[in-house]
Enzyme design. Structure first.
Site, short mmCIF file in Angstrom:
data_model
loop_
_atom_site.label_atom_id
_atom_site.label_comp_id
_atom_site.label_asym_id
_atom_site.label_seq_id
_atom_site.Cartn_x
_atom_site.Cartn_y
_atom_site.Cartn_z
N ASN A 160 0.83 -1.21 0.00
CA ASN A 160 0.00 0.00 0.00
C ASN A 160 0.86 1.25 0.00
O ASN A 160 1.85 1.35 0.72
CB ASN A 160 -0.91 0.01 1.23
CG ASN A 160 -1.79 1.25 1.26
OD1 ASN A 160 -2.51 1.53 0.32
ND2 ASN A 160 -1.72 2.01 2.35
N TYR A 164 -1.55 9.60 4.82
CA TYR A 164 -2.08 9.66 6.19
C TYR A 164 -1.40 10.81 6.93
O TYR A 164 -0.31 11.23 6.58
CB TYR A 164 -1.82 8.33 6.92
CG TYR A 164 -2.22 7.13 6.11
CD1 TYR A 164 -3.57 6.80 5.96
CD2 TYR A 164 -1.29 6.35 5.46
CE1 TYR A 164 -3.97 5.72 5.19
CE2 TYR A 164 -1.67 5.27 4.68
CZ TYR A 164 -3.00 4.96 4.55
OH TYR A 164 -3.40 3.90 3.77
N ARG A 165 -2.04 11.30 7.96
CA ARG A 165 -1.48 12.43 8.69
C ARG A 165 -0.55 11.93 9.80
O ARG A 165 -0.76 10.86 10.39
CB ARG A 165 -2.59 13.30 9.27
CG ARG A 165 -3.25 12.73 10.52
CD ARG A 165 -4.46 13.55 10.93
NE ARG A 165 -4.81 13.33 12.33
CZ ARG A 165 -5.97 13.67 12.87
NH1 ARG A 165 -6.91 14.24 12.13
NH2 ARG A 165 -6.19 13.47 14.15
N GLN A 181 -10.93 2.31 7.70
CA GLN A 181 -11.34 2.09 6.32
C GLN A 181 -10.16 2.08 5.34
O GLN A 181 -10.35 1.77 4.17
CB GLN A 181 -12.35 3.16 5.90
CG GLN A 181 -13.72 3.02 6.51
CD GLN A 181 -13.81 3.63 7.91
OE1 GLN A 181 -12.83 4.18 8.41
NE2 GLN A 181 -14.97 3.53 8.54
N HIS A 182 -8.94 2.42 5.80
CA HIS A 182 -7.80 2.51 4.91
C HIS A 182 -6.93 1.26 4.97
O HIS A 182 -6.90 0.55 5.98
CB HIS A 182 -6.97 3.75 5.26
CG HIS A 182 -7.71 5.04 5.00
ND1 HIS A 182 -7.33 6.23 5.55
CD2 HIS A 182 -8.81 5.31 4.25
CE1 HIS A 182 -8.16 7.19 5.16
NE2 HIS A 182 -9.06 6.65 4.38
N GLU A 224 -0.81 1.18 -6.30
CA GLU A 224 -0.83 2.62 -6.55
C GLU A 224 0.22 3.03 -7.58
O GLU A 224 0.00 3.95 -8.36
CB GLU A 224 -0.60 3.39 -5.24
CG GLU A 224 -1.79 3.44 -4.30
CD GLU A 224 -1.97 2.18 -3.46
OE1 GLU A 224 -2.99 2.07 -2.76
OE2 GLU A 224 -1.08 1.30 -3.53
N GLU A 273 -9.24 19.44 10.16
CA GLU A 273 -9.39 18.46 9.08
C GLU A 273 -10.17 19.00 7.89
O GLU A 273 -10.71 20.11 7.91
CB GLU A 273 -10.07 17.19 9.61
CG GLU A 273 -9.08 16.14 10.14
CD GLU A 273 -8.29 15.47 9.02
OE1 GLU A 273 -8.56 15.75 7.83
OE2 GLU A 273 -7.39 14.67 9.33
#
Length: 474
Positions: A160, A164-165, A181-182, A224, A273
């Site tokens: 993957n 992300y933060r 969900q990721h 990706e 956010e």
């Protein structure tokens, strides 16, 4: 056009008049965050910003708003900067359908020219600052994070690369928010099931296509990097690290190697956010950084996010629409026309579809809620007819106001999943979801008075193309 790295894209933006070089001395706080908010407030043709004189840091450069306008987004795709949004959507979709494009493997990358393994101090290495005054600390928010499936590590597609933060906790420790969900949450769960740390590589300052794809809701086993190759229409360059055999973008300015500590959590947040609200604080994992690579005088890229629209809304717009579109096309290849999920990262989506029979549009809406992105994001689905442009909000509002009857056309589905960052969820991560059927009733539905629709004059489509071409030539 395929950009090799961030610097090449910056040069292209400058040539097209889409980059502002800020030469005056600025303070990391509040100037950088304020400028990121301000350039978004200008609306329209917002340029990228490159700050070259940062108080307290020697030779530091900070890039902001790299794809914070439709003009910059078009240039990312190698299109003329005045390409309309709808055309960008269909061009993105055309390239998306060419997945996979094999990667280009390199043995060495520019970021490897400087390496640090001892006395790592992120505060000294990079210009760190808060974007919004209520942030709980310094954040890194536009990095590509690479991790591997722990049970199938040789599967290239299951590696993957996601965005992300990170909250900088101390000189060599980051907090990370791996939303359930990721995909990285799957990898972390696998590692924690065996009590192992999860090895990760964090690439900062990448060219924009891989950052865009890394933020896309593609399928778990889709690479990706192979998708980035499809989008840029050229093999994507990567280099493999010994650390976890992780593949990282060749053109990155900075790469951090580290491990997510297994079965350990610390307080993380709050952070302003994309929802236009602070996310609050939660117990989240941490990453211990063991190695830093960086180019000489690296460019530190940052992403301002807050009340929409800001750069993240451009960055997460079409790349959210197209996977939803493709996944719905797989289910209904003859019916689905277009998908607009540009609003607040797809918490609301508009779907244009042909309808075969009464009730069909509601089924399309429910199918959208079961896609990978729909499960965690889509909260409101609006379904419109095939002749309604989902990117034309006046048309969508017309469809809702004339085609939708609340008695028949509103479906509320209770207690479904949504990302915890949704401020309307209660408890966090749970919400009711809404489907609005704004399509023309079709048999066996017989209600309403829709037998005399108003058609456009003849040759309207010809004049649309003619006038659009004249505008482009201005």
């Amino acid at each position: 056009m395929a950009y090799q790295d961030l610097r090449e894209f910056l040069s292209a933006l400058e040539q097209e008049g889409q980059l502002l070089n800020i030469e005056e001395e600025v303070k990391p706080e509040p100037d950088i965050g304020a400028a990121g908010r301000a350039v978004a407030n200008l609306g329209g043709n917002s340029p990228a910003l490159l700050f070259k004189n940062i108080y307290g840091y020697r030779n530091a450069r900070i890039a902001m708003n790299m794809i914070g306008s439709w003009e910059n987004h078009a240039l990312m795709l190698g299109l003329p900067k005045n390409t309309p949004v709808k055309e960008q959507f269909f061009e993105f979709a055309r390239r998306f359908a060419k997945f996979p494009v094999a990667v280009r493997r390199e043995t060495k990358a520019p970021f490897q020219e400087n390496q640090i393994t001892e006395d790592i101090n992120l505060f000294e290495l990079f210009p760190l600052f808060r974007l919004n005054q209520g942030d709980g600390g310094f954040y890194i928010d536009k990095a590509v994070v690479v991790s591997r499936d722990q049970y199938d590590p040789e599967h290239f597609g299951k590696q993957n690369a996601g965005v992300y933060r990170f909250q900088v906790k101390n000189k060599d420790t980051l907090g990370i928010q791996p939303v359930a969900q990721h995909d990285i949450a799957i990898h972390l769960r696998q590692a924690e099931e065996t009590g192992q740390n999860l090895k990760v590589a964090i690439a900062l300052g990448c060219e924009p296509v891989i950052t865009t794809v890394a933020g896309s809701p593609i399928l778990y086993d889709q690479s990706e990097y192979e998708m980035a190759g499809a989008i840029q229409e050229a093999p994507y360059p990567i280099v493999r690290l010994e650390h976890g055999n992780l593949d990282v973008p060749w053109g990155a300015e900075i790469v951090l190697e580290g491990e997510i500590v297994s079965r350990y959590r610390e307080f993380e947040g709050p952070f302003g956010e994309f929802t236009g609200h602070y996310s609050g604080g939660r117990a989240m994992p941490i990453i211990k950084i063991s190695k830093v690579y960086h180019r000489t005088n690296p460019i530190f890229e940052h992403l301002y996010l807050g009340m929409p629209w800001t750069e993240i809304d451009y960055m997460m717009a079409i790349n959210t629409c197209v996977p939803l579109y493709q996944q719905l096309k797989d289910a209904y290849p003859e019916e689905i026309v277009a998908v607009n999920a540009m609003y607040t990262h797809g918490l609301l989506a508009v779907i244009s579809t042909k309808t075969r029979y009464g009730g069909f549009a509601k089924a399309v809406g429910m199918r959208a809620l079961t896609t990978p992105h729909g499960l965690g994001y889509c909260k409101v689905i609006i379904v419109v007819d095939e002749d309604v442009d989902p990117f034309n909000l006046p048309q969508v509002m017309w469809a809702i106001s004339t085609k939708m009857n609340p008695k028949y056309d509103v479906v509320v589905l209770p207690n479904l999943s949504v990302l915890p960052l949704d401020p309307g969820s209660d408890p966090a991560g749970i919400t009711d979801k809404l489907i609005i059927d704004a399509t023309t009733p079709k048999a066996p539905e017989t209600r309403g008075h829709y037998s005399q629709p108003l058609d456009s004059p003849l040759n309207t489509d010809v004049w649309e193309k003619k006038l659009a071409e004249l505008l482009r030539q201005k």
